[in-house]
Write an enzyme that holds these catalytic residues in place. Structure first.
Site, PDB file in Angstrom:
ATOM      1  N   MET A  38       0.844  -1.196   0.000  1.00 36.49           N
ATOM      2  CA  MET A  38       0.000   0.000   0.000  1.00 36.49           C
ATOM      3  C   MET A  38       0.885   1.255   0.000  1.00 36.49           C
ATOM      4  O   MET A  38       1.996   1.244   0.525  1.00 36.49           O
ATOM      5  CB  MET A  38      -0.930   0.003   1.221  1.00 36.49           C
ATOM      6  CG  MET A  38      -1.954  -1.124   1.164  1.00 36.49           C
ATOM      7  SD  MET A  38      -3.147  -1.043   2.498  1.00 36.49           S
ATOM      8  CE  MET A  38      -4.144   0.347   1.980  1.00 36.49           C
ATOM      9  N   PHE A  39       0.390   2.299  -0.588  1.00 35.70           N
ATOM     10  CA  PHE A  39       1.070   3.609  -0.656  1.00 35.70           C
ATOM     11  C   PHE A  39       2.384   3.554  -1.449  1.00 35.70           C
ATOM     12  O   PHE A  39       3.317   4.296  -1.182  1.00 35.70           O
ATOM     13  CB  PHE A  39       1.315   4.178   0.757  1.00 35.70           C
ATOM     14  CG  PHE A  39       0.152   3.999   1.674  1.00 35.70           C
ATOM     15  CD1 PHE A  39      -1.028   4.689   1.450  1.00 35.70           C
ATOM     16  CD2 PHE A  39       0.215   3.122   2.747  1.00 35.70           C
ATOM     17  CE1 PHE A  39      -2.117   4.513   2.277  1.00 35.70           C
ATOM     18  CE2 PHE A  39      -0.872   2.935   3.582  1.00 35.70           C
ATOM     19  CZ  PHE A  39      -2.045   3.643   3.345  1.00 35.70           C
ATOM     20  N   SER A  40       2.454   2.627  -2.408  1.00 33.69           N
ATOM     21  CA  SER A  40       3.663   2.543  -3.238  1.00 33.69           C
ATOM     22  C   SER A  40       3.451   3.155  -4.623  1.00 33.69           C
ATOM     23  O   SER A  40       4.366   3.133  -5.454  1.00 33.69           O
ATOM     24  CB  SER A  40       4.113   1.077  -3.371  1.00 33.69           C
ATOM     25  OG  SER A  40       3.122   0.288  -4.005  1.00 33.69           O
ATOM     26  N   GLY A  41       2.249   3.673  -4.882  1.00 36.27           N
ATOM     27  CA  GLY A  41       1.998   4.340  -6.162  1.00 36.27           C
ATOM     28  C   GLY A  41       1.529   3.413  -7.268  1.00 36.27           C
ATOM     29  O   GLY A  41       1.714   3.706  -8.447  1.00 36.27           O
ATOM     30  N   LYS A  42       0.891   2.298  -6.896  1.00 37.96           N
ATOM     31  CA  LYS A  42       0.441   1.330  -7.911  1.00 37.96           C
ATOM     32  C   LYS A  42      -0.604   1.947  -8.833  1.00 37.96           C
ATOM     33  O   LYS A  42      -0.504   1.858 -10.059  1.00 37.96           O
ATOM     34  CB  LYS A  42      -0.145   0.074  -7.246  1.00 37.96           C
ATOM     35  CG  LYS A  42       0.852  -0.737  -6.451  1.00 37.96           C
ATOM     36  CD  LYS A  42       0.235  -2.000  -5.913  1.00 37.96           C
ATOM     37  CE  LYS A  42      -0.911  -1.761  -4.953  1.00 37.96           C
ATOM     38  NZ  LYS A  42      -0.531  -1.022  -3.746  1.00 37.96           N
TER      39      LYS A  42
ATOM     40  N   ASP B  58      -7.572  -2.498 -11.877  1.00 36.76           N
ATOM     41  CA  ASP B  58      -6.978  -2.029 -10.622  1.00 36.76           C
ATOM     42  C   ASP B  58      -7.456  -2.909  -9.467  1.00 36.76           C
ATOM     43  O   ASP B  58      -8.499  -3.549  -9.559  1.00 36.76           O
ATOM     44  CB  ASP B  58      -7.373  -0.568 -10.363  1.00 36.76           C
ATOM     45  CG  ASP B  58      -6.497   0.077  -9.297  1.00 36.76           C
ATOM     46  OD1 ASP B  58      -5.367  -0.404  -9.075  1.00 36.76           O
ATOM     47  OD2 ASP B  58      -6.940   1.073  -8.683  1.00 36.76           O
ATOM     48  N   GLU B  59      -6.705  -2.944  -8.383  1.00 39.02           N
ATOM     49  CA  GLU B  59      -7.021  -3.746  -7.199  1.00 39.02           C
ATOM     50  C   GLU B  59      -7.305  -5.201  -7.585  1.00 39.02           C
ATOM     51  O   GLU B  59      -8.233  -5.839  -7.081  1.00 39.02           O
ATOM     52  CB  GLU B  59      -8.225  -3.141  -6.446  1.00 39.02           C
ATOM     53  CG  GLU B  59      -8.028  -1.706  -5.981  1.00 39.02           C
ATOM     54  CD  GLU B  59      -7.092  -1.561  -4.781  1.00 39.02           C
ATOM     55  OE1 GLU B  59      -6.495  -2.571  -4.346  1.00 39.02           O
ATOM     56  OE2 GLU B  59      -6.948  -0.439  -4.290  1.00 39.02           O
TER      57      GLU B  59
ATOM     58  N   GLN C 248      -6.001  -7.934  -6.947  1.00 39.13           N
ATOM     59  CA  GLN C 248      -5.841  -9.011  -5.958  1.00 39.13           C
ATOM     60  C   GLN C 248      -7.163  -9.438  -5.337  1.00 39.13           C
ATOM     61  O   GLN C 248      -7.268 -10.511  -4.760  1.00 39.13           O
ATOM     62  CB  GLN C 248      -4.854  -8.584  -4.852  1.00 39.13           C
ATOM     63  CG  GLN C 248      -5.402  -7.647  -3.791  1.00 39.13           C
ATOM     64  CD  GLN C 248      -5.431  -6.182  -4.230  1.00 39.13           C
ATOM     65  OE1 GLN C 248      -4.985  -5.850  -5.317  1.00 39.13           O
ATOM     66  NE2 GLN C 248      -5.958  -5.302  -3.388  1.00 39.13           N
TER      67      GLN C 248
ATOM     68  N   CYS D 275       9.241   3.084   4.341  1.00 42.38           N
ATOM     69  CA  CYS D 275       8.946   2.539   5.667  1.00 42.38           C
ATOM     70  C   CYS D 275       8.590   3.662   6.640  1.00 42.38           C
ATOM     71  O   CYS D 275       9.310   4.664   6.753  1.00 42.38           O
ATOM     72  CB  CYS D 275      10.135   1.752   6.196  1.00 42.38           C
ATOM     73  SG  CYS D 275       9.863   1.077   7.849  1.00 42.38           S
TER      74      CYS D 275
HETATM   75 ZN   LIG Z   1      11.842   0.090   8.437  1.00 40.97          ZN
END
Ligand SMILES: [Zn+2]
Length: 203
Positions: free
Chosen positions: A33-37, A103-104, A106, A160
């Site tokens: 999540m929040f990786s810009g997919k 999208d989404e 999964q 992270c």
């Molecule tokens: Zn870390």
């Protein structure tokens, strides 16, 4: 094992690189999540639209966090999309498209793999985006199979939350149970492997 001379491998370039199927391509965009997919997916869609290609976008109906009518990245970029309950519904709607984006992915059942391969066999490009790992760090749904049949995999990372390192895991900070729990930064934080292992050792 003894490796025999490479002459025993007989691949015809004419068949392997036939122009008839040169446009058929399955691309997988994955990451935590929040990786810009979704942003990456929308960028790829924009490229095809600029090339005057017809793009049809699909997403599972259960994901209605922002909008029923469009896929939306966390940065609020958007593209028009159909929400469908089952992968088979995509087969009813893809024929008028040059490019199919999902999208989404999964969240769809395992029949999504056959659906993507069927669309690609018609010479169309299929771009799917989804979480590769669930909140427990396990491969999510049909993502392993999709990555296996893909021609190209774009694997993204997030930052992270604790150490600013490369995040691969979507750590759930809410008490909700179950694999599918929709949420944003109220329920998930991206973590690197070290911080993820540290967090889970404290549970
Ligand atoms: Zn870390």
């Amino acid at each position: 094992m003894k490796i025999t001379h490479k002459q025993s491998v007989n691949i015809s370039n004419r068949i392997a690189f036939s122009p008839r199927v040169s446009n058929a391509k399955i691309q997988v965009v994955c990451g935590p999540m929040f990786s810009g997919k979704t942003k990456t997916l929308i960028g790829l869609i924009s490229g095809h639209l600029n090339d005057k290609k017809k793009v049809v976008v699909f997403k599972p109906k259960l994901d209605d966090r922002y909008s029923e009518e469009s896929i939306v990245s966390h940065d609020k970029d958007a593209a028009q999309a159909y929400s469908v309950n089952r992968p088979a519904e995509i087969l009813d709607l893809f024929h008028r498209a040059d490019v199919v984006a999902i999208d989404e992915v999964q969240f769809f059942d395992e029949s999504i793999v056959d659906v993507c391969e069927t669309i690609a066999s018609f010479g169309k490009t299929v771009i799917v985006a989804g979480l590769d790992l669930d909140y427990m760090g396990r491969p999510f749904g049909s993502m392993p199979q999709l990555m296996s049949v893909a021609d190209e995999i774009i694997k993204l990372n997030s930052v992270c939350t604790f150490c600013s390192g490369r995040a691969r895991f979507s750590h759930r900070i809410s008490k909700d149970q179950g694999v599918v729990v929709l949420g944003e930064k109220d329920k998930y934080v991206p973590l690197c492997r070290s911080c993820y292992n540290e967090m889970n050792s404290k549970l």
